[in-house]
Structure formats: structure tokens, C-alpha cells
Scaffold this active site. Sequence first.
Site, PDB file in Angstrom:
ATOM      1  N   ASP A  96       0.733  -1.175   0.106  1.00  0.00           N
ATOM      2  CA  ASP A  96      -0.101   0.015   0.032  1.00  0.00           C
ATOM      3  C   ASP A  96       1.012   1.096  -0.057  1.00  0.00           C
ATOM      4  OD1 ASP A  96      -2.146   1.802   0.572  1.00  0.00           O
ATOM      5  OD2 ASP A  96      -3.106   0.107   1.328  1.00  0.00           O
TER       6      ASP A  96
ATOM      7  N   ASP B  91     -10.445  -1.458   2.883  1.00  0.00           N
ATOM      8  CA  ASP B  91      -9.137  -1.237   1.920  1.00  0.00           C
ATOM      9  C   ASP B  91      -8.023  -1.893   2.520  1.00  0.00           C
ATOM     10  OD1 ASP B  91      -7.486   0.026   0.319  1.00  0.00           O
ATOM     11  OD2 ASP B  91      -7.636   2.002   1.343  1.00  0.00           O
ATOM     12  N   ALA B  92      -8.190  -3.065   1.752  1.00  0.00           N
ATOM     13  CA  ALA B  92      -7.602  -4.286   1.993  1.00  0.00           C
ATOM     14  C   ALA B  92      -6.221  -4.688   1.129  1.00  0.00           C
ATOM     15  CB  ALA B  92      -8.114  -5.382   2.572  1.00  0.00           C
ATOM     16  N   LYS B  93      -6.415  -4.077  -0.165  1.00  0.00           N
ATOM     17  CA  LYS B  93      -5.368  -4.498  -1.164  1.00  0.00           C
ATOM     18  C   LYS B  93      -5.241  -5.917  -1.320  1.00  0.00           C
ATOM     19  CE  LYS B  93      -4.538   0.434  -1.515  1.00  0.00           C
ATOM     20  NZ  LYS B  93      -5.236   0.846  -0.561  1.00  0.00           N
ATOM     21  N   ARG B  94      -6.127  -6.753  -1.219  1.00  0.00           N
ATOM     22  CA  ARG B  94      -5.811  -8.184  -1.391  1.00  0.00           C
ATOM     23  C   ARG B  94      -5.586  -8.640  -2.712  1.00  0.00           C
ATOM     24  NH1 ARG B  94      -5.414  -6.850   3.667  1.00  0.00           N
ATOM     25  NH2 ARG B  94      -6.057  -8.102   5.386  1.00  0.00           N
TER      26      ARG B  94
END
Lengths: 276, 276
Positions: A96, B91-94
Site C-alpha cells: 500500500d 481497504d485491504a488491497k488483497r
Amino acid sequence: MNKEQLFEQIQKKKSFLCIGLDPVLDKLPKHLLKYNDPILEFNKQLIDATYDLCIAYKPNTAFYESRGVKGWETLVNTWKHIPKDVFTIADAKRGDIGNTSAMYAEAFFNEESSQMSFDSITVAPYMGKDSVSPFLEHPNKWVILLALTSNEGSQDFQIKQSDDQKLYEQVLTTSQKWANSEQMMYVVGATKPEEFQNIRRLVPDHFLLVPGIGAQGGSLSAVCQNGLNSRCGLLVNSARNIIYAGNGLDFAEKAREEALVLQQEMEQILIASKLI
Amino acid sequence: MNKEQLFEQIQKKKSFLCIGLDPVLDKLPKHLLKYNDPILEFNKQLIDATYDLCIAYKPNTAFYESRGVKGWETLVNTWKHIPKDVFTIADAKRGDIGNTSAMYAEAFFNEESSQMSFDSITVAPYMGKDSVSPFLEHPNKWVILLALTSNEGSQDFQIKQSDDQKLYEQVLTTSQKWANSEQMMYVVGATKPEEFQNIRRLVPDHFLLVPGIGAQGGSLSAVCQNGLNSRCGLLVNSARNIIYAGNGLDFAEKAREEALVLQQEMEQILIASKLI
């Protein structure tokens, strides 16, 4: 654990096996369901039965997060159970903007903050340098950057050509400006053995974390043919084939048998390559 | 919440504001430290003070994970406190291979499994289609795919040109084969307003989640100039400027004042664009 210590472990155990701890409650041996935390008990017995045969454990965070708070507790307690001389990989695929990656680094590297301190974490490269750098500020910790993954979707973007390089090659090249082979490794899937020669040209000294052996169809010997370097340079992961080798009271023994087959194959490869 | 319901909320609240719930213990008003879970209390008071001014809340999972098990508890309880008519973004951006992304979908979309059911999750595109598809199998849930992010590192790979398209443009183009604008949104940073015209050419109908207003330097009016579409099509995020607007007993009131400034600016923009 630094690179030389990792190689020492490989020489000592005659193995470069990484075991993926990716447990699903439905697939556990039924007798474990009586425990307060069946997945933790499953992991503990697996670790106790295999830690002399492998040099790393790799819990994939998704399998713990899927169970919410209690899953996160299992992850913490699994990490605590792994002997300290075994390399630990948080397979979290995070990444991120800088101040957020710094928080992810706290989550996986700072025991005081999160009760866990893995040796390494897998990171996705899409957001670039400042999404990776905060992890590197933690001494003796590693970033394992996704390069060429083992899944079908790796063909969607990772092999796109630009400036005479595929995207995954750019990731390998560019990220070497961020950290050297003492703090960075790369994920390269075992399902792409034909790419290892090219990859070793770009990253001759780095360790590669190689998933995709077994259930996903990759071959150990094909990976080793071009993947080995002077410090071994490979951590080959197997998960489902080992952890679900048995489904009865002797599941851990069966897991050990599967791990032993791989360890012995690796021992022969290490001998043939004059690494032990 | 589907696309039309989201637009109805925008029209009703005269706002397309998303508030980022990214709290750090050190930055909280001191009087909250007496609570059993100071971060939860902080979030609750912020939500109570602002939910009529915003249409979405976006907790960034890193800020919770950094505190281990108790942080994950805070995330669950924060999600529970958000009114059901406000859109929620994990909002984990996995993103991982298929069977693993399916577990991440359980973590963020299946309340029975994890005690949380967000409306949407941010996903990194690097691993391609099968890393995204499992999230789309959950009805009425959204994937918000990283396209052009707001950070400096976005220049490392996202703008690399291949087949006449930059990587982020390929992500926008290719991913439209996976889901339409009823289930997919894109992250586009406010720090790149000059790119919005081009982006709208590629994804005219999709909602864009736009971080980078405020602390990161992006401008609301510049984003709206080319970013709006016939259903508004923008969720503009602000975090630090709002949640840390005050540091005393009246912190939530101060946060409301900041949110109100943005909401009123958005209302004028919606009127000028004949969207309300």
C-alpha cells in the site's frame, strides 16, 4: 535470519522445503474438532512432525482472516509454536502507500505491536517502491516480492512486454535498486520452469520462493535444473500435498511421510549440485 | 448496495465523500485512552458525527492488523457500528491465487464466517483474473481494483507502456471482461487529475474511488472536472484531514466541520453538473 544462516539451515537439514500452513476447517481430521481451536491443534501437530525436514513455514493469512478474530488468534498462536530456527513467511501479499505499508510491517514484524514477528512477508509490487520500502526498514526482515506467480492469471499482466522486458522482469530489475539479496526474495511459480534460466540471469544471487509444486502441477526437478544457485537460492513450497496427506489420527505422521519424500529428493539434488 | 442505490444515496446526501478510518493510537485525543478500546470509541464517535455527510467509510485494514488480534476486533466492531445504508469499503488491497482469494472474500464479505460483511474490497491486479473473480461471486459485493494509485511508487510500474497502453490502462481494459460497472470500481489517485479524461474514455460508466485529496495534495475540483459521469461516478476519500481535525473533547465535532466543508463543496459540484 540472514541469508547465510538460511543456507546453513539448508545444509544442516539437507532440505529447502517450505510447508504452506493453509488449513480449512472442513478438511481437518474429525478428531481435532473436539479441541477449542482445531486449526491451531492441526498446525501444532504438523509443525511438531515436520520441523526437522523443512526450513520454512508459510501460513497464508487468507486462511486465518476468513475466520475473523478467532482466525487471527490462530495465526498468532501458530507463529508462536514455530521453532525460532525455522524461517517464517507471512504469505500476506500486502502492499500500500508508504505510511500504510509501515503499518503492515508492524502487523507482521513487530511482536510488541501484534504479538507476531515473522522473518518475511510476501508483497505485491503493483504500487512500487514506497509500498515495499517500509518493510525493509526492519532489520533482519525480508520482503518476498511477487514476480511471476503460479496461477493462470499471471498471464494477464505479468508477461506484458514493455521496453524489451516483460512486467515481471521489470519487477525483478527495478526492485534490485530497493534492496539486495540479503533482504529481498522473489515469488516465482513452479508452474513456469522454462522461465527459471531467464530469471536466474536477472537475479543470480537471490532466493526464490517457489509455490506450485504438487497440487498446482509444478515439478521439483524442473525447477531445480535452472533455479539453484551457490547458496541453494530456492525455497520450494508444498502445502495441500503435505498437510492433507492423511485424514485420520495419524494425519501428522502421514504429513511427515510426504515431507520426507520431498526432503529426500531435495537431499539428492543438493548432493548432485555439490551444495552439501 | 448496487450502483443505482449508491447514486440514490449520493443524491440524498448531496455528497460523494468517503471517510478513511485509518486511526493510529498515538494520534488519538488523550481522553479516549480511558476506554477499553480507544480506537473503537474514536471510530464510533467519528461515524456518529459524520454519517449524514458521507456516503462511504473506508477502514484501511493495515491500521487494525498492526495491533494484532485486538486490532482485528476493533475492525469487526467498527464495521458493526456503521449504519447499513452507508457503503463500506475494506481497504485491504488483497489478491492471491483463486482458492486463496476465495478465503479473502470470506474474510470481508461473509458475516457468518468472519463477523464482517463489507460492501466492497480493494484488490491488487498483479495476479490477474483468478485473483479477482472469487470476490465477484458474492452477490451485491464490489471489487475496487487498483488502477492508478496516488503514491510516488505508482510511477514504477503502473505507467509502463506496452501494446500502446500503459499498465494501468491495461488493467482498466482487461478487467472489464471480468465484471461490469455494477460490480467493479477502480482506484484512481487524486494526485493524477490530468489522467482522468483518459481514464473516463476507458471506463465511462464505472465508479472511481479517489484517494489523495488533502494530506496527499490532490484537488477535489481538478478531479471532478473530468471524473464525474452521469451517476456521479466518484467516491472521493479523505482521511487524515477529517479524522484528526481536532484533538480535544470536541474532536468529532471538528471532524464533522471538516467533512461539512467537503460535503458543501461536493453539493455545489453536483448542482453545477445537474446531478441533483
